[in-house]
Design a protein around this motif. Structure first.
Motif, short mmCIF file in Angstrom:
data_model
loop_
_atom_site.label_atom_id
_atom_site.label_comp_id
_atom_site.label_asym_id
_atom_site.label_seq_id
_atom_site.Cartn_x
_atom_site.Cartn_y
_atom_site.Cartn_z
N LEU A 75 0.19 12.85 -3.62
CA LEU A 75 -1.13 13.50 -3.51
C LEU A 75 -1.24 14.66 -4.50
CD1 LEU A 75 -1.66 13.55 0.35
CD2 LEU A 75 -2.85 12.17 -1.33
N VAL A 108 -18.01 10.84 5.10
CA VAL A 108 -17.62 10.11 6.30
C VAL A 108 -18.15 10.82 7.54
CG1 VAL A 108 -15.63 9.61 7.78
CG2 VAL A 108 -15.59 8.93 5.39
N LEU A 139 -21.91 5.81 3.51
CA LEU A 139 -20.85 5.79 4.52
C LEU A 139 -19.82 4.72 4.19
CD1 LEU A 139 -19.79 6.87 7.22
CD2 LEU A 139 -21.02 5.04 8.33
N THR A 178 -11.99 6.56 0.48
CA THR A 178 -10.94 7.29 1.19
C THR A 178 -9.69 6.43 1.32
OG1 THR A 178 -12.63 8.43 2.47
CG2 THR A 178 -10.40 8.53 3.33
N VAL A 179 -9.89 5.20 1.78
CA VAL A 179 -8.75 4.30 1.94
C VAL A 179 -8.10 4.03 0.58
CG1 VAL A 179 -8.07 1.99 2.66
CG2 VAL A 179 -9.74 3.24 4.00
N ASP A 194 4.63 11.17 0.67
CA ASP A 194 3.99 12.46 0.91
C ASP A 194 3.04 12.43 2.08
OD1 ASP A 194 2.88 10.77 -1.22
OD2 ASP A 194 1.14 12.01 -0.80
N THR A 237 0.83 -1.19 0.00
CA THR A 237 0.00 0.00 0.00
C THR A 237 0.87 1.25 0.00
OG1 THR A 237 -0.11 0.18 2.39
CG2 THR A 237 -1.73 -1.23 1.33
N THR A 238 0.29 2.35 -0.48
CA THR A 238 1.06 3.57 -0.65
C THR A 238 1.65 4.05 0.67
OG1 THR A 238 -0.60 4.12 -2.28
CG2 THR A 238 0.95 5.84 -1.69
N THR A 239 0.86 4.00 1.71
CA THR A 239 1.29 4.56 2.98
C THR A 239 1.92 3.52 3.88
OG1 THR A 239 -0.89 4.13 3.87
CG2 THR A 239 -0.51 6.31 2.96
N GLU A 282 -7.16 -8.57 1.43
CA GLU A 282 -6.22 -9.26 2.30
C GLU A 282 -6.97 -10.03 3.37
OE1 GLU A 282 -4.25 -5.77 3.15
OE2 GLU A 282 -3.51 -5.66 1.11
N LEU A 322 -14.59 12.49 2.36
CA LEU A 322 -14.37 12.90 3.76
C LEU A 322 -15.62 13.60 4.30
CD1 LEU A 322 -10.66 14.04 3.62
CD2 LEU A 322 -11.61 11.98 4.64
N ALA A 366 -9.91 -0.45 -2.45
CA ALA A 366 -9.22 -1.12 -1.36
C ALA A 366 -10.00 -2.33 -0.85
CB ALA A 366 -8.96 -0.14 -0.22
N LEU A 367 -11.31 -2.20 -0.74
CA LEU A 367 -12.13 -3.26 -0.15
C LEU A 367 -13.24 -3.60 -1.15
CD1 LEU A 367 -12.18 -1.34 3.19
CD2 LEU A 367 -10.90 -3.43 2.83
N HIS A 414 -5.17 -1.70 4.61
CA HIS A 414 -6.46 -1.12 4.24
C HIS A 414 -7.46 -1.23 5.39
CE1 HIS A 414 -4.93 -0.76 0.32
NE2 HIS A 414 -5.23 -1.96 -0.14
N ILE A 417 -15.84 5.42 3.16
CA ILE A 417 -14.67 4.88 3.87
C ILE A 417 -13.79 4.14 2.88
CG2 ILE A 417 -13.93 3.21 5.59
CD1 ILE A 417 -16.44 3.91 7.18
N LEU A 438 -5.97 7.06 -0.49
CA LEU A 438 -4.77 7.25 0.30
C LEU A 438 -3.79 6.10 0.14
CD1 LEU A 438 -6.32 8.66 3.58
CD2 LEU A 438 -5.05 9.89 1.82
N ASN A 439 -4.32 4.92 -0.07
CA ASN A 439 -3.49 3.73 0.13
C ASN A 439 -3.12 3.00 -1.15
OD1 ASN A 439 -2.33 2.89 2.43
ND2 ASN A 439 -3.98 1.54 3.10
N MET A 440 -3.74 3.31 -2.26
CA MET A 440 -3.53 2.46 -3.44
C MET A 440 -2.99 3.22 -4.63
SD MET A 440 -6.61 -0.22 -3.14
CE MET A 440 -5.90 -1.25 -4.40
N ARG A 441 -2.36 4.34 -4.40
CA ARG A 441 -1.82 5.09 -5.52
C ARG A 441 -0.62 4.37 -6.13
NH1 ARG A 441 -0.35 9.75 -2.42
NH2 ARG A 441 -1.19 8.62 -0.64
N ALA A 442 -0.49 4.51 -7.44
CA ALA A 442 0.62 3.89 -8.14
C ALA A 442 1.93 4.53 -7.68
CB ALA A 442 0.45 4.08 -9.64
N VAL A 450 -10.93 5.41 9.95
CA VAL A 450 -11.83 6.37 9.31
C VAL A 450 -13.24 6.19 9.87
CG1 VAL A 450 -12.80 7.15 7.13
CG2 VAL A 450 -10.43 6.41 7.22
N LEU A 459 -6.80 1.14 8.37
CA LEU A 459 -7.10 2.53 8.01
C LEU A 459 -8.61 2.72 7.92
CD1 LEU A 459 -6.08 5.30 7.25
CD2 LEU A 459 -5.84 4.54 4.89
#
Lengths: 199, 647, 111
Positions: free
Chosen positions: B201, B219, B181, B188-189, C9, A11-13, B643, B216, B116-117, A17, B185, B192-196, A24, A20
């Protein structure tokens, strides 16, 4: 650690998942309980002809059940600590203890509700009563869902399918559990201990 | 690399009866899919269907009001129709259509293979659809909601609204809220979490940014409306006294909770449209977006400030002079970041070689029409003026310029722009232009006159008016305009059908029909099931454009590669994708039983609850992946599958 | 592998691996003890009259308990700061919005 941890790094961060997403969600829950608590605060003095909050709250009793819930946070974190060490036996013991403490708290809430009801505070008595039961009821439902998740993990563990590599599952459900505890810390102080209006 | 062991990991043996469905192309594939593209299409189809339903309701309203003393609908039916028109258009058309774009495009724009999910993504759609169905079931089960989309208490209480309509409102919207909702979520994940690799950002397209801000807002806003709807439902179903003035219940509590949600909701609706046209305008102006950081930060600022203006919906509710003054000020301030956006879009077009294709026309439509709506909005920020305007057609004119002019035009820009991405063929540009002009004229004829009617004093929400107040002419114009809008929607439908028929048997359109800028166009049209053959490494904003263009020795922009050279060909095989699942739709199927059970007969909640509980446990215990599915990763970075089996 | 080029970032702790120095079990017991003492002090205010200091005292102890649980039991102290941002963001937003709403009800002057 094994595969679960390995995929986290994709994952990027670097965060998983699921974890996180849980955080949220907890941020979102702040607004939910905030609305319920505000509703209660607006209505705590509007008890119509029914009992007032200051008349019926049983502080010693609620203190005990608050303490029980607080300690369940300790046992929850011990369960997580155990599974991270790979100590599955202690993990099970602490999961079960946490669920039992949670059930004790729910039992206390049921007792409190029935007592209040006998003293004349029904759900439909006044805006105060509706707001009180809705707020504490929502919290109770959150605790109950937590207990169900804890028991599901306990049974999974007995069946051998909750092992060291699944510690993140325990951690995420733990986060939920601690959050529910935090909400009660707030409710206990603001709703019970801050002096309430009396009739 | 994990699949064969994970099954054993997750499932204790006797519980391992759950198998995951295989892919395919029939209906079974659509109801079990976890593919963000298919879910995006499902959202789009459902949203356009509800858009037509809400449109028919709008036409009924306009027919009733075309002439004085209208008799098309009775007063009671009129209340139901205008309530359902608002609820349908906001919660069942505009929001899910934005969700369609978000679902389809976000993974593509950030260089991912799915959200993500993925199962939760499917759950969001099915729960939304179930909520929409529950809301509309009210028409045949005792009467639709009749208290307005804002549902002001105590008018929505059992005393003033005895039909079960408002129960459907409370429970149906609760379901669409849960869907929003969960989806927020998830997205958002995802963002934030799955960018190449390399997709920082501040290399994300403006659309992705606006969707992030929207998620956001969702949420944090959805739980507020959830509480308001619970209070309403408990009052109606179980006799709670939240809104009963005779014992001290306060009608203002509902208004505060509703608008604490309701104003962020306005930005939840508009920001995706802003994002869409921020992609369309640079592409057709052949210039990068002007002031990218300002676009991003003004979007974030709108998101923040949107939380501090809610009581401007309540200036005449008796909230006191201090509250009115404070909210009046904050409302004027929020016009600033919005103005920044308008300015930047115009500066993007300034000096550009503009090509007025259909998407661009709709985007320019947003800039112009939304500005009108924004300006009339500033007139409400001034509370003395608002006192005159409240509850008149002036307000109706304002928010339709914002919602129709700002959102629907933007969403149509997106439909025309990304149609080839999704379906592999373009919509006819000529018909698209006709579609735009008919819609623009119809829209202004419908809602422009409402400014006049409002200032003349015509009240909203009334089912009829007497002759002699000077309302006749403009009401008739407005009704004629509304049928022009209907005609424009029909033209769109014709365009869709005709283009699909013409494209049949033809090869898909080229990879880059618009000379576009962002990462989603790196994949072929239509997008292959695995999205990217190889996850791209991103080096700049407008990555796709920079792969096509460079500068020569004189610093002039020159084309360095054709789209065919840059685009992936979609030929990768055996990419490991998340397996489909039955349980999202099973979970969603349980909810209507619970809702109807709460309204009519508690016994019905039992099968509903059982379905939900079964779906949750099956969800948790089903294998993470089909062990027989393809998992010979062609690229090492194919690990975008689900996962752990939790939550 | 994608890990080579992970963008940084979003504030990423070096310590996003799960196995870093989490508190020991005895530390958890100590924290629980502090929480228990704080709760006892809170309850004591019900029996001992401390006048106008009551509400501020209660609020301080409540906030202390709140943050102890969040920081230690929920691991926010040790975890990625993005988690804290989401949670504290929701918390601040909730407090701000509802304090304003309660002000509109004149809650602080009338109770």
């Amino acid at each position: 650690m094994s595969e679960a941890a390995a995929t986290d790094h994709a994952t990027t961060t670097g965060m998983s998942h699921n974890k996180l997403a849980m955080w949220v969600f907890l941020g979102s829950e702040c607004l939910l309980f905030g609305a319920l608590i505000s509703t209660y605060l607006v209505y705590r003095g509007r008890f119509a002809t029914g009992p007032a909050p200051g008349d019926i709250f049983d502080i010693p009793f609620t203190s005990v059940s608050s303490f029980v819930l607080l300690m369940s946070s300790l046992t929850m974190v011990l369960a997580l600590s155990a599974i991270k060490r790979g100590d599955l036996r202690n993990n099970r013991i602490w999961l079960l203890t946490t669920a039992l403490l949670g059930s004790l708290f729910i039992g206390g809430q049921v007792y409190e509700f029935t007592t209040f009801f006998r003293e004349g505070l029904g759900y439909t008595t006044s805006p105060f009563s509706s707001a009180f039961f809705t707020l504490t009821g929502f919290h109770g439902v959150h605790v109950s869902i937590g207990i169900l998740m804890l028991m599901s993990m306990f049974i999974s563990s007995l069946r051998g399918s909750l092992r060291k590599e699944h510690s993140e599952t325990v951690e995420i459900i733990g986060l939920y559990w601690h959050f529910v505890d935090i909400v009660w810390i707030f409710i206990f102080s603001v709703i019970y201990l801050v002096p309430s209006p009396t009739s | 690399m994990t699949a064969t062991t994970t099954v054993e990991d997750v499932v204790g043996q006797p519980l391992g009866v759950y198998t995951r469905p295989r892919g395919g192309n029939g209906w079974r594939d659509w109801i079990t899919t976890v593919d963000h593209k298919k879910i995006g299409i499902l959202y789009g189809v459902a949203a356009l269907f509800f858009f037509v339903v809400g449109g028919i309701e709008a036409l009924l309203i306009r027919l009733q009001l075309a002439t004085p003393n209208g008799t098309v609908l009775g007063a009671d039916m009129y209340n139901q129709v205008f309530t359902m028109h608002g609820v349908t258009m906001i919660f069942l058309a505009a929001m899910p259509l934005s969700a369609a774009f978000a679902n389809y495009l976000i993974p593509l724009q950030i260089g991912a293979r799915d959200v993500a999910l993925p199962r939760l993504n499917a759950l969001s759609f099915w729960v939304f659809l179930a909520g929409g169905i529950v809301l509309n079931l009210s028409w045949v089960l005792g009467g639709a909601p009749d208290g307005g989309w804002f549902g002001y208490a105590p008018n929505t209480g059992i005393v003033f609204s005895p039909s079960p309509g408002m129960d459907f409102y409370a429970l149906g919207l609760q379901m669409t809220g849960i869907a929003s909702l969960v989806s927020s979520i998830n997205l958002t994940v995802t963002i934030l979490n799955m960018r190449a690799p390399g997709m920082t950002l501040f290399r994300m397209p403006v659309f992705t940014w606006m969707i992030l801000v929207t998620q956001l807002l969702l949420v944090f806003a959805m739980p507020v409306i959830a509480v308001a709807l619970f209070l309403l439902a408990f009052s109606r179903l179980f006799g709670a006294r939240f809104f009963d003035p005779s014992v001290g219940g306060d009608a203002l509590l509902w208004q505060h909770l509703f608008w604490i949600f309701g104003h962020p909701e306005v930005y939840i609706l508009i920001l995706p449209s802003f994002g869409i046209i921020s992609e369309v305008i640079p592409t057709f102006s052949r210039k990068p977006i002007f002031g990218y950081p300002f676009m991003v930060f003004s979007g974030i600022a709108i998101g923040f400030m949107g939380w501090g203006v809610w009581a401007h919906h309540m200036f005449v509710s008796g909230i006191g002079p201090i509250s009115v003054a404070a909210f009046s000020l904050s409302t004027m301030f929020i016009a600033v970041p919005t103005g920044v956006k308008i300015l930047n879009w115009m500066a993007t077009m300034w000096g550009g070689r503009i090509k007025f294709s259909a998407p661009m026309l709709f985007a320019v439509g947003v800039v112009s029409m939304f500005t009108i709506g924004g300006l009339s909005g500033v007139t409400h920020a001034i509370s003395p003026a608002d006192t005159q305007q409240t509850d008149t057609y002036y307000i109706v004119a304002h928010f339709h310029y914002v919602i129709f002019g700002g959102i629907i035009f933007g969403l149509f820009a997106g439909l025309y722009f990304w149609w080839p991405k999704v379906f592999g063929h373009q919509l006819s540009d000529l018909i698209g232009k006709v579609n735009f002009w008919v819609m623009l004229v119809g829209f202004n004829l419908t809602f422009g006159p409402m400014h006049v009617l409002g200032l003349q004093g015509m009240a909203r929400r009334i089912d009829s008016y007497s002759p002699g107040f000077g309302f006749e002419f403009w009401n008739m114009v407005s009704t004629i305009g509304s049928f022009l809008i209907a005609l424009s929607i029909a033209i769109f439908v014709v365009n869709v059908i005709r283009s699909a028929m013409k494209a049949k048997g033809q090869p898909p359109c080229g990879p880059d029909p618009w000379d576009a800028r962002s990462l989603e166009w790196l994949t072929p049209n239509p997008t292959p099931v695995h999205d990217f053959d190889e996850i791209p490494v991103v080096e700049s904003l407008d990555e796709f454009w920079h792969r096509k263009y460079g500068t020569d020795e004189n610093g002039r922009v020159v084309r360095v590669a054709s789209a065919e050279e840059v685009c992936q060909d979609g030929s990768a095989v055996g990419v490991h994708l998340p397996s489909p699942s039955f349980w999202p739709i099973v979970f969603a199927a349980g909810l209507p039983f619970i809702a109807l059970g709460l309204i009519f007969n508690l016994w019905l909640t039992v099968p509903g609850g059982l379905l939900v509980v079964m779906a949750i446990y099956a969800w948790v215990f089903e294998p993470v992946d089909d062990p027989d599915a393809a998992h010979g990763d062609v690229s090492e970075v194919a690990d975008t599958t689900e996962e752990a089996p939790v939550v | 592998m994608s890990t080579d080029t992970v963008p940084t970032d979003v504030a990423v702790d070096d310590s996003n691996v799960d196995d870093h120095d989490h508190p020991s079990d005895s530390k958890y017991f100590q924290i629980a003890l502090i929480l228990g003492v704080l709760t006892a002090l809170e309850v004591a205010t019900y029996y001992v009259d401390i006048g106008p200091a009551l509400i501020p005292t209660l609020m301080v102890m409540m906030v202390a308990k709140f943050f102890i649980v969040a920081a230690w039991f929920m691991h926010l102290r040790f975890d990625n700061s993005l988690f804290t941002k989401f949670f504290v963001g929701g918390l601040i937003l909730a407090v701000a919005v509802y304090v304003i709403a309660l002000s509109a009800f004149e809650f602080w002057s009338k109770g």
